[in-house]
Design a protein around this motif. Sequence first.
Motif, PDB file in Angstrom:
ATOM      1  N   ALA A  58       1.013  -1.301  -0.086  1.00  0.00           N
ATOM      2  CA  ALA A  58      -0.009   0.061  -0.110  1.00  0.00           C
ATOM      3  C   ALA A  58       0.902   1.375   0.046  1.00  0.00           C
ATOM      4  N   VAL A  59       1.911   1.349   0.716  1.00  0.00           N
ATOM      5  CA  VAL A  59       2.759   2.514   1.039  1.00  0.00           C
ATOM      6  C   VAL A  59       3.431   2.642  -0.321  1.00  0.00           C
ATOM      7  N   ARG A  60       4.009   1.660  -1.104  1.00  0.00           N
ATOM      8  CA  ARG A  60       4.799   1.834  -2.263  1.00  0.00           C
ATOM      9  C   ARG A  60       3.747   2.167  -3.368  1.00  0.00           C
ATOM     10  N   TYR A  61       2.628   1.704  -3.515  1.00  0.00           N
ATOM     11  CA  TYR A  61       1.558   2.040  -4.455  1.00  0.00           C
ATOM     12  C   TYR A  61       1.617   3.651  -4.258  1.00  0.00           C
ATOM     13  N   ALA A  62       1.338   4.133  -2.899  1.00  0.00           N
ATOM     14  CA  ALA A  62       0.820   5.328  -2.752  1.00  0.00           C
ATOM     15  C   ALA A  62       2.158   6.436  -2.991  1.00  0.00           C
ATOM     16  N   GLY A 322      -3.026  -8.681  12.096  1.00  0.00           N
ATOM     17  CA  GLY A 322      -3.606  -8.289  10.721  1.00  0.00           C
ATOM     18  C   GLY A 322      -4.424  -7.067  10.478  1.00  0.00           C
ATOM     19  N   SER A 323      -4.626  -6.323  11.654  1.00  0.00           N
ATOM     20  CA  SER A 323      -5.406  -5.571  11.555  1.00  0.00           C
ATOM     21  C   SER A 323      -5.129  -4.293  10.728  1.00  0.00           C
ATOM     22  N   THR A 324      -3.938  -3.932  10.990  1.00  0.00           N
ATOM     23  CA  THR A 324      -3.364  -2.649  10.087  1.00  0.00           C
ATOM     24  C   THR A 324      -3.043  -3.181   8.778  1.00  0.00           C
ATOM     25  N   ALA A 325      -2.796  -4.458   8.524  1.00  0.00           N
ATOM     26  CA  ALA A 325      -2.531  -5.102   7.241  1.00  0.00           C
ATOM     27  C   ALA A 325      -3.797  -5.056   6.461  1.00  0.00           C
ATOM     28  N   LYS A 326      -4.984  -5.504   7.177  1.00  0.00           N
ATOM     29  CA  LYS A 326      -6.292  -5.377   6.515  1.00  0.00           C
ATOM     30  C   LYS A 326      -6.804  -3.971   6.027  1.00  0.00           C
ATOM     31  N   ALA A 327      -6.437  -3.039   6.736  1.00  0.00           N
ATOM     32  CA  ALA A 327      -6.847  -1.471   6.412  1.00  0.00           C
ATOM     33  C   ALA A 327      -6.215  -1.261   5.311  1.00  0.00           C
ATOM     34  N   ALA A 328      -4.561  -1.446   5.338  1.00  0.00           N
ATOM     35  CA  ALA A 328      -4.014  -1.322   4.131  1.00  0.00           C
ATOM     36  C   ALA A 328      -4.486  -1.907   2.794  1.00  0.00           C
ATOM     37  N   ALA A 329      -4.775  -3.172   3.015  1.00  0.00           N
ATOM     38  CA  ALA A 329      -5.051  -3.949   1.782  1.00  0.00           C
ATOM     39  C   ALA A 329      -6.533  -3.377   1.290  1.00  0.00           C
ATOM     40  N   ASN A 330      -7.610  -3.214   2.083  1.00  0.00           N
ATOM     41  CA  ASN A 330      -8.729  -2.660   1.887  1.00  0.00           C
ATOM     42  C   ASN A 330      -8.555  -1.413   1.051  1.00  0.00           C
ATOM     43  N   ALA A 331      -7.665  -0.463   1.410  1.00  0.00           N
ATOM     44  CA  ALA A 331      -7.702   0.900   0.850  1.00  0.00           C
ATOM     45  C   ALA A 331      -6.799   0.634  -0.458  1.00  0.00           C
ATOM     46  N   HIS A 332      -5.790  -0.037  -0.502  1.00  0.00           N
ATOM     47  CA  HIS A 332      -4.855  -0.248  -1.813  1.00  0.00           C
ATOM     48  C   HIS A 332      -5.822  -0.912  -2.817  1.00  0.00           C
ATOM     49  N   SER A 333      -6.617  -1.850  -2.474  1.00  0.00           N
ATOM     50  CA  SER A 333      -7.385  -2.542  -3.351  1.00  0.00           C
ATOM     51  C   SER A 333      -8.514  -1.508  -3.875  1.00  0.00           C
ATOM     52  N   LEU A 334      -9.110  -0.903  -2.930  1.00  0.00           N
ATOM     53  CA  LEU A 334     -10.296   0.447  -3.226  1.00  0.00           C
ATOM     54  C   LEU A 334      -9.829   1.489  -4.355  1.00  0.00           C
ATOM     55  N   ALA A 335      -8.130   1.488  -4.162  1.00  0.00           N
ATOM     56  CA  ALA A 335      -7.524   2.799  -5.120  1.00  0.00           C
ATOM     57  C   ALA A 335      -7.568   1.947  -6.330  1.00  0.00           C
ATOM     58  N   LEU A 336      -7.061   0.681  -6.403  1.00  0.00           N
ATOM     59  CA  LEU A 336      -6.844   0.019  -7.498  1.00  0.00           C
ATOM     60  C   LEU A 336      -8.187  -0.223  -8.545  1.00  0.00           C
ATOM     61  N   ALA A 337      -9.170  -0.428  -7.696  1.00  0.00           N
ATOM     62  CA  ALA A 337     -10.508  -0.687  -8.480  1.00  0.00           C
ATOM     63  C   ALA A 337     -11.158   0.422  -8.757  1.00  0.00           C
ATOM     64  N   LEU A 338     -10.737   1.647  -8.263  1.00  0.00           N
ATOM     65  CA  LEU A 338     -11.251   2.845  -8.805  1.00  0.00           C
ATOM     66  C   LEU A 338     -10.204   3.812  -9.569  1.00  0.00           C
TER      67      LEU A 338
END
Length: 401
Positions: A58-62, A322-338
């Motif tokens: 997520a941080v690399r993508y951003a 995995g709480s922080t990892a899940k938040a990162a994955a939710n956000a990263h995948s949302l950005a990729l989707a949009l």
Amino acid sequence: MKHPSYPRAVVIGGSLGGLFAATSLRAAGWQVDVFESSPNQLDMRGGGIVLQADVLHAVRYAGVALPNPAGVRSRERIYLDRDDSIVERLDMPQTQTAWSLLYRAMKEALPAQSLHAGETFIDFEQDGDEVIARFESGRTERADLLVGADGIRSSLRQRLLPDVTPAYAGYVAWRGLVPELELPVHAAGMLRERFAFQHGAGHSALAYLIPGERDETRAGERRWNWVWYRRYGHDVLKELLVDRYGVARTRSLPPGMMKQTDIDQLRNDAQAGLGPTFRALVESTEHPFMQPIVDLRAPQMVFGRAVLIGDAAAVPRPHTAGSTAKAAANAHSLALALDLANGDALSIDARLARWETQQLQRARQMTDLGISLGKRLMTAVVPPSQRFSAASGNSTPTSIR
């Protein structure tokens, strides 16, 4: 004013989940504004975090620049018994970082004008393909997407799913941070370059090194992070959540807010129940803090142009790391989707529907895993001779070995 060429997102919540959403959506070409109810900096919250691949993706993508190194490396996992003997060891290199390090790095990656502190979200309405968010101050914001990233007690989720609330799992996580050089030599020698555990019937402790208060990773400038899971009934929990000023809290006890009598009791219980290394960690902690462990899983994450991510949508127990990892994955995948530059002809609504299906499955897997791990750690049969005394505040007796 929204730029005519770019879609706009309003993010509710300025903690890690909201910052993951903001930095990721900006990388996907969106305008983003973040609204946080607290008027203060949040960088002193939280403790240690295992630096998972989803966070790094997520941080690399951003394009967020993390310090180098971004954490402290451990080379193995060890399991200690009540006498501090190593009963099991596993070669398992990994990196641990600090909540505050991630928070600062992502916040600094955002334009200051896109961050709005002291703005409490109260409601929203959908207007065609847009949403209008309303705030306690009287402010309104119009956007193409409203992202609820405001944590376990999400205000947006309360409006969308009022019956979906956190359920106390029956135990808490006591936590603490100790400057590296303030831990006794015998304990530091046992823990250095290791991720350590001590398990007993009905309780579990873990510890590892993380960066210092200002992200230092040099030896001697880091901090020991520890967690001790223990069971308490609802009535005892209610009393523990009354802070040193007599204020009843619902979410957690931050550092510096615990009553001295509770700190003293925690240290007494550590003497009775933990081995020398973990006992030293508790005794060396000036300001312990505590959070109840809860379960929550929303059956839905997309509501028109409003979405829930991170702990606002599902809360995996911390045993998953995995709480922080899940938040990162939710956000990263949302950005990729949009990301509207990816050439996909699907509408925003169709993209959101596809994203939701994938993320709901991930949430089910992680929350189920966390519950399973928690049950194994916290529900063992307790021999009468190995129970805590009634003074410990446990409503259900727990074994200490």
